[in-house]
Scaffold this active site. Structure first.
Site, PDB file in Angstrom:
ATOM      1  N   TYR A 213      -1.551  -0.591  10.473  1.00  0.00           N
ATOM      2  CA  TYR A 213      -1.815  -1.037   9.140  1.00  0.00           C
ATOM      3  C   TYR A 213      -0.636  -0.562   8.203  1.00  0.00           C
ATOM      4  O   TYR A 213      -0.150  -1.374   7.520  1.00  0.00           O
ATOM      5  CB  TYR A 213      -3.201  -0.296   8.565  1.00  0.00           C
ATOM      6  CG  TYR A 213      -3.483  -0.915   6.975  1.00  0.00           C
ATOM      7  CD1 TYR A 213      -4.097  -2.054   6.758  1.00  0.00           C
ATOM      8  CD2 TYR A 213      -3.144   0.102   5.964  1.00  0.00           C
ATOM      9  CE1 TYR A 213      -4.379  -2.402   5.334  1.00  0.00           C
ATOM     10  CE2 TYR A 213      -3.335  -0.457   4.848  1.00  0.00           C
ATOM     11  CZ  TYR A 213      -4.008  -1.420   4.535  1.00  0.00           C
ATOM     12  OH  TYR A 213      -4.034  -1.928   3.219  1.00  0.00           O
TER      13      TYR A 213
ATOM     14  N   SER B 179       1.042  -1.150   0.003  1.00  0.00           N
ATOM     15  CA  SER B 179       0.049  -0.042   0.072  1.00  0.00           C
ATOM     16  C   SER B 179       0.830   1.262   0.165  1.00  0.00           C
ATOM     17  O   SER B 179       1.948   1.421   0.682  1.00  0.00           O
ATOM     18  CB  SER B 179      -0.882  -0.121   1.284  1.00  0.00           C
ATOM     19  OG  SER B 179      -1.552   1.367   1.360  1.00  0.00           O
TER      20      SER B 179
END
Length: 260
Positions: free
Chosen positions: A148, A138
């Site tokens: 995350y 990501s």
């Protein structure tokens, strides 16, 4: 005929990878937790693209699930030529507001499973003399937006290190760093993203096709979308204090959007 294994392959970006690779003639092995969804997706792929399909129901939150998939990757019978580590999920709360067991489960899927499955795939691929590993991370890997981002950062650096180790062979490793993608990801995490401008959203099919193209070209990092390619360059050049400030601002907006 070559064969691709895709984790999280029954929905979202994973399904887009499965469709794109099946359209190119690759047999498909789908990995996810829900067997019913896996079977339905496998039938659709086989019917539409005329490829052979296989399913593996496994929970990558735990080591047992990882080992199940790792054994398949290491098998010399119907070998895997392309691995797409795509499975993932996010948390709806901040780190300190989340249960630690949920944070650990997320890190297992986003980082630990990537390491375990890449290890099995790379060893098998090197033994055959060719192969490709695509790890979907990501663009948040370049930020400090919670656990995350930390897990995605670890997976990105790991992929870069693996690519270094594979240099000179015909096995490649590519980290894919998408920005915001139209999928079920935010809905499952109960994160409202209506405030985000429409031009910042990427199509999952575009992400998959760009990633496959970059992997074939031997690129270590793939950042789909022109705006996000520029953002990635800027993020890597920014002083870390500025990254911290931008990350705090975005996290504040994210929390506000969930409670509105």
């Amino acid at each position: 005929m070559t064969r691709a294994l895709i984790t999280g392959g029954s929905s979202g970006i994973g399904l887009s990878f499965a469709k794109a690779l099946a359209a190119q003639g690759h047999d498909i092995v789908l990995v996810a937790r829900n067997q019913e969804s896996l079977d339905s997706t496998a039938r659709d792929l086989g019917s539409e693209y005329g490829v052979n399909t296989e399913t593996i129901s496994a929970d990558l939150c735990d080591r047992g699930g990882m080992e199940t998939v790792a054994r398949r990757l290491g098998s010399s019978e119907l070998p895997i030529d392309i691995l797409v580590n795509n499975a993932g999920f996010g948390l709806k709360r901040s780190f300190l507001s989340s249960d630690l067991v949920d944070v650990e489960a997320m890190d297992n899927v986003l980082h630990r499973a990537v390491v375990v499955l890449s290890h099995a795939a790379a060893k098998a691929m090197l033994g055959r003399g060719f192969g490709a590993i695509i790890n979907v991370t990501s663009l948040s890997a370049y930020t400090t937006m919670g656990p995350y981002a930390a897990s995605k950062s670890a997976a990105t650096v790991f992929t870069e290190a693996l690519a270094n180790e594979l240099r000179g062979s015909k096995v490649t490793a590519t980290a894919v760093l998408p920005g915001f993608v139209h999928s079920d990801f935010h809905r499952r995490a109960q994160i409202r993203m209506g405030w985000l401008p429409s031009w910042l959203w990427l199509d999952a099919d575009h992400v998959a096709k760009a990633a496959i193209r970059d992997a074939r070209a031997g690129r270590v990092l793939s950042v789909p979308g022109g705006a996000y390619s520029v953002a990635a360059v800027l993020a890597r050049a920014m002083p870390r204090p500025l990254i911290h400030r931008v990350s705090r601002g975005f996290q504040g907006r994210r929390v506000a959007s969930k409670t509105s």
